[in-house]
Design a protein around this motif. Structure first.
Motif, PDB file in Angstrom:
ATOM      1  N   GLN A 123       0.824  -1.207   0.000  1.00  0.00           N
ATOM      2  CA  GLN A 123       0.000   0.000   0.000  1.00  0.00           C
ATOM      3  C   GLN A 123       0.861   1.261   0.000  1.00  0.00           C
ATOM      4  OE1 GLN A 123      -2.659  -1.675   3.429  1.00  0.00           O
ATOM      5  NE2 GLN A 123      -3.876  -0.126   2.406  1.00  0.00           N
ATOM      6  N   ASN A 124       2.080   1.139  -0.536  1.00  0.00           N
ATOM      7  CA  ASN A 124       2.990   2.275  -0.465  1.00  0.00           C
ATOM      8  C   ASN A 124       2.475   3.483  -1.253  1.00  0.00           C
ATOM      9  OD1 ASN A 124       5.472   3.456   0.471  1.00  0.00           O
ATOM     10  ND2 ASN A 124       6.130   3.388  -1.667  1.00  0.00           N
ATOM     11  N   ASP A 125       1.889   3.242  -2.429  1.00  0.00           N
ATOM     12  CA  ASP A 125       1.373   4.368  -3.221  1.00  0.00           C
ATOM     13  C   ASP A 125       0.306   5.129  -2.446  1.00  0.00           C
ATOM     14  OD1 ASP A 125       3.086   3.665  -5.180  1.00  0.00           O
ATOM     15  OD2 ASP A 125       1.585   2.786  -6.523  1.00  0.00           O
ATOM     16  N   GLN A 126      -0.570   4.356  -1.841  1.00  0.00           N
ATOM     17  CA  GLN A 126      -1.643   4.963  -1.049  1.00  0.00           C
ATOM     18  C   GLN A 126      -1.071   5.721   0.150  1.00  0.00           C
ATOM     19  OE1 GLN A 126      -4.427   1.906   0.001  1.00  0.00           O
ATOM     20  NE2 GLN A 126      -5.676   3.283   1.250  1.00  0.00           N
ATOM     21  N   GLN A 153       1.990   7.071   0.379  1.00  0.00           N
ATOM     22  CA  GLN A 153       2.656   8.300  -0.074  1.00  0.00           C
ATOM     23  C   GLN A 153       1.639   9.377  -0.426  1.00  0.00           C
ATOM     24  OE1 GLN A 153       5.851   8.844   0.201  1.00  0.00           O
ATOM     25  NE2 GLN A 153       6.278   6.758   0.858  1.00  0.00           N
ATOM     26  N   GLN A 154       0.543   8.954  -1.045  1.00  0.00           N
ATOM     27  CA  GLN A 154      -0.504   9.924  -1.395  1.00  0.00           C
ATOM     28  C   GLN A 154      -1.100  10.542  -0.138  1.00  0.00           C
ATOM     29  OE1 GLN A 154      -4.027   8.281  -3.125  1.00  0.00           O
ATOM     30  NE2 GLN A 154      -4.409  10.074  -4.378  1.00  0.00           N
ATOM     31  N   SER A 174       1.306  13.022   1.421  1.00  0.00           N
ATOM     32  CA  SER A 174       1.550  14.215   0.608  1.00  0.00           C
ATOM     33  C   SER A 174       0.453  15.256   0.812  1.00  0.00           C
ATOM     34  CB  SER A 174       1.651  13.831  -0.870  1.00  0.00           C
ATOM     35  OG  SER A 174       0.372  13.443  -1.345  1.00  0.00           O
TER      36      SER A 174
END
Ligand SMILES: [Zn+2]
Ligand SMILES: [Zn+2]
Length: 262
Positions: free
Chosen positions: A223-226, A228-229, A232
């Motif tokens: 779930q790294n993309d989630q 990072q989002q 941010s």
């Protein structure tokens, strides 16, 4: 005041060392937690490992103190002679001595340096060199004392394990840097923090920076993309997900210096 992330992982992560932090000032050095896998990171990342003055154990779960036998035995091998102080909850001396005795029977009696112990309790303040330490109970199945470290006009807060409480929020108020256990993204896991709750916690504390640690291994992997989002979106505080070896120097109210090793 410089913080080096010796490890940032949860208990059983196959990629990350257990969460452990090295706090250094010009005069003092303190390791926060020392789990099974933390010594590996400590020997790699610490510039002057034998100068370590003290180790703080937030609570008695293995991923926070089972690294002590390995760390102390290597210090002995490397010829350490300076005394070392270990801080933790009431009973810390018996727990640590039993742990080392189980791992390496008889070794403490032959150690080349002395151990001393200091017991810490919620609401207490302890002066350690030029650092002032404060403590508060978090929400965790095994009692865990979050810690605040003040040095001059700079301060950091480390949650240890557990969700926030009114007491940890009061302890963290005004800290420059918050390092918070954030086991899951947003699911309410009893006895643990979440990413969303940590961001809210640091914002309320007025912190400039928040470092998320002890993140559940599958969240980091899948779930790294989630993740990072999500981070941010936070303007204040600035949120980071550090890796082992990264460091943050809290310089002044003007701004911090984050150094990533990756
Ligand atoms: Zn843990
Ligand atoms: Zn724990």
């Amino acid at each position: 005041m410089r913080t080096t992330f010796i490890g940032v992982g949860e208990a059983f992560d196959d990629n990350q060392l257990n969460t452990s932090l090295l706090i250094e000032t010009a005069e003092s050095s303190l390791l926060l937690d020392c789990g099974f896998t933390a010594p590996m990171g400590f020997w790699k990342a610490a510039a002057h490992p034998l100068d370590l003055q003290a180790i703080y154990i937030s609570h008695f779960h293995g991923d926070h103190f089972f690294g002590l036998p390995a760390l102390l035995m290597r210090m002995k091998q490397e010829g350490r002679t300076a005394p070392l102080t270990i801080l933790g909850q009431p009973g810390v001396e018996a727990v640590v001595r039993q742990t080392i005795e189980l791992a390496y029977p008889g070794s403490l009696a032959k150690a080349s340096f002395d151990l001393s112990f200091m017991e810490c309790s919620a609401g207490q303040n302890i002066v350690l060199g030029h650092m002032c330490l404060g403590f508060a109970l978090s929400d965790h199945p095994r009692p865990c004392l979050a810690i605040r470290v003040d040095c001059g006009d700079r301060a950091l807060f480390y949650s240890g394990d557990g969700g926030a409480t009114a007491d940890t929020a009061a302890l963290a108020a005004g800290a420059d840097l918050i390092i918070h256990e954030s086991f899951t993204m947003d699911a309410d896991t009893p006895g643990h923090g979440t990413v969303d709750a940590s961001i809210d916690f640091a914002r309320r504390a007025g912190a400039r920076q928040l470092a998320l640690v002890h993140i559940e291994r599958d969240v980091r992997k899948y779930q790294n993309d989630q993740l990072q989002q999500r981070i941010s979106l936070s303007q204040e505080p600035h949120v980071i997900v550090p890796e082992s070896g990264d460091s943050i120097t809290i310089t002044s109210r003007e701004g911090d210096n984050f150094t990533s090793q990756v």
